[in-house]
Design an enzyme around this catalytic site. Structure first.
Site, PDB file in Angstrom:
ATOM      1  N   ASP A  11      43.638  51.194  -2.994  1.00  0.00           N
ATOM      2  CA  ASP A  11      43.511  49.751  -3.230  1.00  0.00           C
ATOM      3  C   ASP A  11      42.114  49.204  -2.933  1.00  0.00           C
ATOM      4  O   ASP A  11      41.756  48.138  -3.435  1.00  0.00           O
ATOM      5  CB  ASP A  11      44.532  48.984  -2.389  1.00  0.00           C
ATOM      6  CG  ASP A  11      45.964  49.244  -2.828  1.00  0.00           C
ATOM      7  OD1 ASP A  11      46.157  49.716  -3.965  1.00  0.00           O
ATOM      8  OD2 ASP A  11      46.889  48.980  -2.032  1.00  0.00           O
ATOM      9  N   SER A  33      56.608  56.440   9.112  1.00  0.00           N
ATOM     10  CA  SER A  33      56.254  56.840  10.481  1.00  0.00           C
ATOM     11  C   SER A  33      56.612  55.763  11.494  1.00  0.00           C
ATOM     12  O   SER A  33      57.192  56.043  12.539  1.00  0.00           O
ATOM     13  CB  SER A  33      54.757  57.175  10.557  1.00  0.00           C
ATOM     14  OG  SER A  33      54.445  58.293   9.763  1.00  0.00           O
ATOM     15  N   CYS A  91      51.476  27.377  34.233  1.00  0.00           N
ATOM     16  CA  CYS A  91      50.983  28.446  35.109  1.00  0.00           C
ATOM     17  C   CYS A  91      50.700  27.895  36.500  1.00  0.00           C
ATOM     18  O   CYS A  91      50.318  26.744  36.676  1.00  0.00           O
ATOM     19  CB  CYS A  91      49.730  29.084  34.523  1.00  0.00           C
ATOM     20  SG  CYS A  91      48.295  27.989  34.461  1.00  0.00           S
ATOM     21  N   GLY A 130      50.636  52.463   3.526  1.00  0.00           N
ATOM     22  CA  GLY A 130      51.632  52.680   2.507  1.00  0.00           C
ATOM     23  C   GLY A 130      52.915  53.373   2.954  1.00  0.00           C
ATOM     24  O   GLY A 130      53.355  53.224   4.088  1.00  0.00           O
ATOM     25  N   ALA A 131      53.454  54.184   1.998  1.00  0.00           N
ATOM     26  CA  ALA A 131      54.798  54.723   2.158  1.00  0.00           C
ATOM     27  C   ALA A 131      54.925  55.623   3.376  1.00  0.00           C
ATOM     28  O   ALA A 131      55.919  55.563   4.112  1.00  0.00           O
ATOM     29  CB  ALA A 131      55.200  55.487   0.896  1.00  0.00           C
ATOM     30  N   GLU A 180      50.981  46.977   6.740  1.00  0.00           N
ATOM     31  CA  GLU A 180      51.085  46.790   5.291  1.00  0.00           C
ATOM     32  C   GLU A 180      51.150  48.110   4.519  1.00  0.00           C
ATOM     33  O   GLU A 180      51.062  48.109   3.298  1.00  0.00           O
ATOM     34  CB  GLU A 180      49.921  45.934   4.795  1.00  0.00           C
ATOM     35  CG  GLU A 180      50.030  44.470   5.193  1.00  0.00           C
ATOM     36  CD  GLU A 180      49.286  43.535   4.253  1.00  0.00           C
ATOM     37  OE1 GLU A 180      48.833  43.978   3.180  1.00  0.00           O
ATOM     38  OE2 GLU A 180      49.142  42.355   4.611  1.00  0.00           O
ATOM     39  N   GLU A 210      48.719  21.860  28.507  1.00  0.00           N
ATOM     40  CA  GLU A 210      48.979  20.738  29.397  1.00  0.00           C
ATOM     41  C   GLU A 210      47.709  19.945  29.696  1.00  0.00           C
ATOM     42  O   GLU A 210      47.726  18.707  29.753  1.00  0.00           O
ATOM     43  CB  GLU A 210      49.574  21.237  30.725  1.00  0.00           C
ATOM     44  CG  GLU A 210      50.893  21.989  30.572  1.00  0.00           C
ATOM     45  CD  GLU A 210      50.705  23.483  30.461  1.00  0.00           C
ATOM     46  OE1 GLU A 210      51.479  24.228  31.083  1.00  0.00           O
ATOM     47  OE2 GLU A 210      49.776  23.915  29.744  1.00  0.00           O
ATOM     48  N   CYS A 250      47.744  25.013  35.888  1.00  0.00           N
ATOM     49  CA  CYS A 250      48.193  23.785  35.224  1.00  0.00           C
ATOM     50  C   CYS A 250      49.124  22.975  36.120  1.00  0.00           C
ATOM     51  O   CYS A 250      49.217  21.747  35.989  1.00  0.00           O
ATOM     52  CB  CYS A 250      48.900  24.119  33.920  1.00  0.00           C
ATOM     53  SG  CYS A 250      47.786  24.726  32.633  1.00  0.00           S
TER      54      CYS A 250
END
Length: 370
Positions: free
Chosen positions: A202, A307, A77, A301-302, A299, A54, A86
């Site tokens: 990786d 989990s 706010c 892994g498996a 990202e 704002e 604001c």
């Protein structure tokens, strides 16, 4: 209220999106000042501790804010935080009407900004394009009400659900268009999380790489490494990046390894474990939330995928699917601890909300419904 309000609120949403990935723990907020049907001011929140949307829009409008309408994606706010309220700025600028996308979800703030504005004679209309405004700030809403970050799970896989061509080997499965979209996700979320196995196989950089002309910033890098097996010479710790690398380990992980990783620039956090020896992910997320991280891109892994899903911690998913089959030698999207049947609870389902073709690949995007 009508189509014009919707149109101007969409412009405010466009402004808000400019702050994605940069405002945590604050929300992404955009504002547009309209006088006699003409946009005279625009602004968005750049980052925490700086003026709100704002204030930027009012400064852009100048004297034309007098008697104007301001469209703002989130309730203004009404409290003194890192910046002044604001609501006072709107009143002092002579704004006649405030159109709000959504109320602030924080229990200590909710509705108080709108209430103050009405008390000083400003017309307030709330709930314009509310669902779009909510969608933009899902991480902020979850974090401000629970203290826990929003969790998005991302995976690139084959049609038969394999995330690598062979166990223990890396290599991209999806194409360049999917890779670019992944980097755009990294640019919008606060942190990116992988397991130690993915880090070893990786050796990723986990940075954001975008075409020239697109603003890029690296997310915080998070590694789940129970025994602190990460090599201090890995790319995560040997690259030019201002983003922090956080490594979560077990309480009894080797102290000498912690010292080596700290010297390489990592922050090491010892975290309670589950009875099976895996890190307690709820405690990891709570710690990240306490560090003002509002969103995480998981990202893999498996085992990490399994989990997060089995503990009911995933909110959103991005599955990039390549048109190929890999077979039994590949790494599955999800690996259970016993390798015998799924550990995933039946109490949730995946709701696909949109599909997008990215070159030859298909992106399935949606949410986990618990």
């Amino acid at each position: 209220m009508g189509s014009l309000d919707n149109s101007f609120m969409r412009l405010a949403l466009d402004e808000a999106k400019k702050g994605q990935g940069r405002t945590a723990p604050n929300p992404c907020v955009g504002a547009v000042v309209v006088n006699n049907g003409v946009v005279v001011g625009r602004g968005y929140h750049h980052r925490a501790g700086t003026p709100h949307a704002e204030v930027h829009a009012l400064a852009d409008a100048g004297s034309l804010a007098e008697g104007a309408t301001i469209y703002v994606t989130l309730e203004p706010c009404n409290h003194q935080g890192r910046t002044p309220p604001c609501t006072r700025a709107l009143s002092e600028a002579g704004i006649a009407r405030v159109v709000v996308g959504m109320e602030d979800p924080n229990p200590g703030v909710q509705g108080k900004g709108n209430e103050y504005l009405r008390s000083v004679g400003i017309q307030v209309d709330c709930g314009i394009l509310e669902q779009e405004c909510v969608a933009l700030n899902r991480p902020f809403i979850k974090h401000s009400t629970t203290g826990i970050p929003w969790v998005a799970l991302k995976a690139g896989m084959s049609l038969d659900g394999k995330i690598s061509y062979r166990e223990g080997h890396g290599g991209a499965i999806t194409g360049t268009e999917s890779g670019l979209q992944t980097h755009r996700l990294r640019n919008q979320l606060d942190a990116i999380l992988i397991g130690a196995g993915t880090a070893r196989v990786d050796n990723p950089s986990l940075t954001t790489r975008l075409p020239e002309g697109e603003r890029a910033r690296d997310p915080v890098r998070v590694v789940l490494d129970t025994r602190l097996s990460l090599d201090p010479g890995c790319r995560l710790l040997q690259q030019e990046s201002s983003a922090l690398t956080m490594i979560y380990c077990a309480p009894d992980a080797p102290v000498d390894r912690e010292e080596e990783l700290r010297r390489a620039g990592a922050e090491v956090i010892r975290t309670p474990c589950n009875p099976d020896g895996t890190l307690r992910l709820s405690r990891v997320l709570a710690h990240l939330g306490g560090a003002d991280i509002t969103s995480i891109l998981v990202e893999g892994g498996a085992a990490v995928h399994a989990s997060f899903l089995s503990e009911g911690l995933v909110d959103e998913f991005y599955f990039f699917i390549a048109p190929l089959l890999i077979g039994h030698r590949g790494t599955p999207l999800i690996r259970t601890g016993a390798e015998s049947g799924s550990i995933l609870p039946p109490e949730f389902s995946l709701e696909i909300t949109d599909t997008t073709m990215l070159g030859p690949d298909c992106l399935l995007h949606g949410f986990v419904r618990h």
